[in-house]
Enzyme design. Structure first.
Site, short mmCIF file in Angstrom:
data_model
loop_
_atom_site.label_atom_id
_atom_site.label_comp_id
_atom_site.label_asym_id
_atom_site.label_seq_id
_atom_site.Cartn_x
_atom_site.Cartn_y
_atom_site.Cartn_z
N ARG A 46 0.84 -1.21 0.00
CA ARG A 46 0.00 0.00 0.00
C ARG A 46 0.86 1.25 0.00
NH1 ARG A 46 2.64 1.88 3.27
NH2 ARG A 46 2.78 1.39 5.49
N GLU A 52 -0.08 9.51 9.07
CA GLU A 52 1.08 8.66 9.39
C GLU A 52 1.29 8.54 10.89
OE1 GLU A 52 2.09 6.37 7.30
OE2 GLU A 52 2.52 7.95 5.87
N HIS A 53 1.54 7.34 11.32
CA HIS A 53 1.79 7.04 12.74
C HIS A 53 0.63 7.45 13.62
CE1 HIS A 53 5.93 5.57 12.51
NE2 HIS A 53 6.10 6.45 11.54
N ASP A 55 -2.46 5.35 13.29
CA ASP A 55 -3.39 4.19 13.39
C ASP A 55 -3.27 3.52 14.75
OD1 ASP A 55 -0.85 3.17 12.74
OD2 ASP A 55 -1.60 1.67 11.32
N GLY A 147 8.68 1.34 3.06
CA GLY A 147 7.48 2.06 3.51
C GLY A 147 6.25 1.73 2.69
N SER A 149 4.92 -1.37 2.73
CA SER A 149 4.25 -2.46 3.43
C SER A 149 4.54 -3.85 2.87
CB SER A 149 2.74 -2.16 3.41
OG SER A 149 2.07 -3.00 4.25
N ASP A 194 -1.99 -1.30 7.43
CA ASP A 194 -1.43 -2.02 6.28
C ASP A 194 -2.27 -3.26 5.97
OD1 ASP A 194 0.42 -0.12 6.86
OD2 ASP A 194 1.96 -1.50 7.57
N ASN A 237 14.19 -0.96 8.01
CA ASN A 237 13.45 -2.14 8.46
C ASN A 237 13.00 -1.91 9.89
OD1 ASN A 237 12.69 -4.60 9.57
ND2 ASN A 237 14.09 -5.77 8.28
N LYS A 238 11.68 -1.71 10.06
CA LYS A 238 11.21 -1.29 11.38
C LYS A 238 11.35 -2.37 12.44
CE LYS A 238 6.17 -1.74 10.51
NZ LYS A 238 6.27 -2.41 9.19
C1 GLA Z 1 3.88 0.95 9.59
C2 GLA Z 1 2.83 0.26 10.46
C3 GLA Z 1 1.47 0.94 10.29
C4 GLA Z 1 1.58 2.44 10.52
C5 GLA Z 1 2.71 3.04 9.69
C6 GLA Z 1 2.95 4.50 9.99
O1 GLA Z 1 3.57 0.75 8.25
O2 GLA Z 1 2.72 -1.09 10.14
O3 GLA Z 1 0.53 0.34 11.14
O4 GLA Z 1 1.73 2.71 11.87
O5 GLA Z 1 3.93 2.34 9.87
O6 GLA Z 1 1.84 5.25 9.66
#
Ligand code: GLA
Length: 466
Positions: A46, A52-53, A55, A147, A149, A194, A237-238
């Site tokens: 997506r 952003e940040h 949800d 970013g 997903s 996502d 990479n989160k």
């Molecule tokens: C990642 C998380 C989402 C959201 C975004 C930031 O993609 O998986 O749930 O928090 O970061 O908006």
């Protein structure tokens, strides 16, 4: 477990566009397993247009699915093995485990661990002690750590494949909720955006995604506006770093300090949206309260514990996560200011799309750029290269441009007038990609216009030759 009717059959007729790709995956599948796959699961990545940040703070977001996706070809086996192969063997090594005995390695977020999150989540959700053995061939086109997903597409696709191979059927919203939960097995505490858009997307429309309960509403984007994605080529990479979870924790602490300061039982509050609701504040009022109650300097862990009246050890249980236990200071005020103002921008964006005033595109562009500034300055989730890319996109004619997804690198999304897309792409290519050999080789997959794509589905092998 009784079978439930899905909102739409999850099994769709085979779309022409993905036939050649499925043929390629099938060839790889046949040469690895010596049998044909029986079905394909597909889940898209997506691009988040705005929101952003927020949800994971309980606020609505506005993404659309992209064409890039994960497709998994699946066949059953009788050995109870989960066999994973990937068409990109150079990057993604084969993996095998037993369906009733596997672990997810959080400290090493390799590709197969995301598959295992979806597998485990679905087995638990369906209360299956042991699921069916699966031979899988995975093919992904979402650029990793960008970013867009890629991780959730893998989790969602694995969960969908597991559901189908075990003979079950679920509502899209139910499976999306389940996937948001099970992606936490990898260690990051993302929200549900996502996974929601991956399942609930519809071709041709962006969606307003609302949470608790999960809902997705069509958002008609203005005519003549094209969304162009550009990858900064800085990978982020989160799951491999703690900055994502630190932000989640900072928002949780902001929630709890606000709740405590207003006489609420702070232990009952984890998300800013819940405290806003309890205090019956508008988003603007909530922003004022933040400025009144929270100070600008970072809060030390001692100070937070003292305000909440708990020991530092107890704070670990009430508010922190495994990879944030050692964090000593928290920028609570700036993070909360971002969240409340960004939540407001999402509502404004939706309203503009619904009412389509004459200058809709300009207004939307301004909201996107304001969102980027807030992510950069208040949420500190951008990256210098990404900021540079966003500036180049604006200079190249975008009406608005912003980072998309978690940030700290990855992609920007820009809104560009349809008649200027070619010039825009040419300029961004010259200014951002051509000068750097690392970027110029990746430009085709890094800079492209994107249309809202369709959501996750199952396709049956026997229909492929129709
Ligand atoms: C990642 C998380 C989402 C959201 C975004 C930031 O993609 O998986 O749930 O928090 O970061 O908006």
């Amino acid at each position: 477990m009784t079978l439930k009717m899905a909102e739409e059959p999850p099994v769709l007729s085979f779309p022409q566009e993905i036939k050649p790709r499925c043929e390629k995956i099938k060839t790889a599948f046949c040469s690895k397993y010596g049998q044909e796959p029986s079905f394909y699961a597909r889940a898209p990545g997506r691009v988040n247009l705005i929101g952003e940040h927020i949800d994971y703070c309980g606020y609505s977001v506005l993404p659309m699915a992209i064409e890039q996706d994960v497709i998994i070809a699946v066949g059953k086996n009788d050995s109870g093995d989960i066999n994973l192969g990937n068409t990109n063997q150079e990057l993604y090594r084969d993996f095998t485990c037993k369906v009733d005995n596997f672990s997810i390695n959080k400290s090493d977020p390799q590709w197969h661990n995301y598959f295992l999150c979806g597998l485990r989540g679905m087995l638990e959700h369906l209360k299956l002690e042991s699921g069916v053995g699966m031979n899988c061939m995975v093919d992904g086109t979402v650029p990793p750590s960008s970013g867009l997903s890629s991780s959730s597409a893998m989790v969602c696709c694995a969960a969908l494949a597991t559901m189908y191979v075990n003979g079950h059927c679920m509502q899209k919203s139910e499976i999306a909720d389940m996937c948001a939960h099970c992606e936490h097995y990898i260690g990051t505490e993302g929200g549900g955006m996502d996974q929601a858009i991956s399942f609930m997307a519809k071709q041709g429309t962006a969606k307003l995604i609302e949470f608790n309960p999960l809902r997705a509403t069509d958002v008609v984007l203005p005519d003549g506006a094209v969304f162009v994605i550009s990858n900064s080529c800085v990978e982020s990479n989160k799951a491999a770093a703690s900055h994502f979870n630190i932000r989640v924790v900072e928002c949780r602490l902001a929630t709890q300090i606000l709740a405590k300061s207003k006489g609420l039982n702070w232990r009952d509050y984890k998300r800013l949206a819940d405290v806003q609701k309890a205090l019956k504040l508008t988003l603007e009022e909530a922003l004022e309260v933040v400025k009144e109650v929270l100070h600008e300097e970072p809060y030390t862990k001692e100070e937070v514990a003292q305000i909440l009246g708990v020991s530092k050890e107890e704070l670990a249980n009430t508010s922190l996560s495994a990879n944030t236990l050692d964090v000593q200071s928290f920028k609570v005020r700036d993070r909360a200011c971002h969240v409340f103002s960004e939540a407001n921008r999402v509502l404004q964006f939706k309203k503009i799309c619904d009412t389509s005033p004459a200058d809709a595109k300009d207004q939307l562009g301004q909201l996107m750029s304001a969102s980027h500034a807030s992510c950069r300055d208040l949420y500190e989730c951008s990256h210098p290269d990404l900021d540079r890319l966003v500036n180049i996109c604006i200079e190249a004619g975008a009406l608005g441009s912003r980072l998309t997804g978690a940030g700290w690198g990855g992609c920007a999304v820009s809104m560009v007038p349809a008649n200027q897309v070619q010039t825009f792409i040419k300029t961004v290519k010259e200014k951002y990609y051509d000068a750097d050999p690392n970027r110029s080789t990746k430009v085709t997959s890094s800079l492209f216009a994107s249309q809202p794509g369709g959501g996750a589905a199952i396709y049956i092998q026997s229909q492929i030759s129709d």
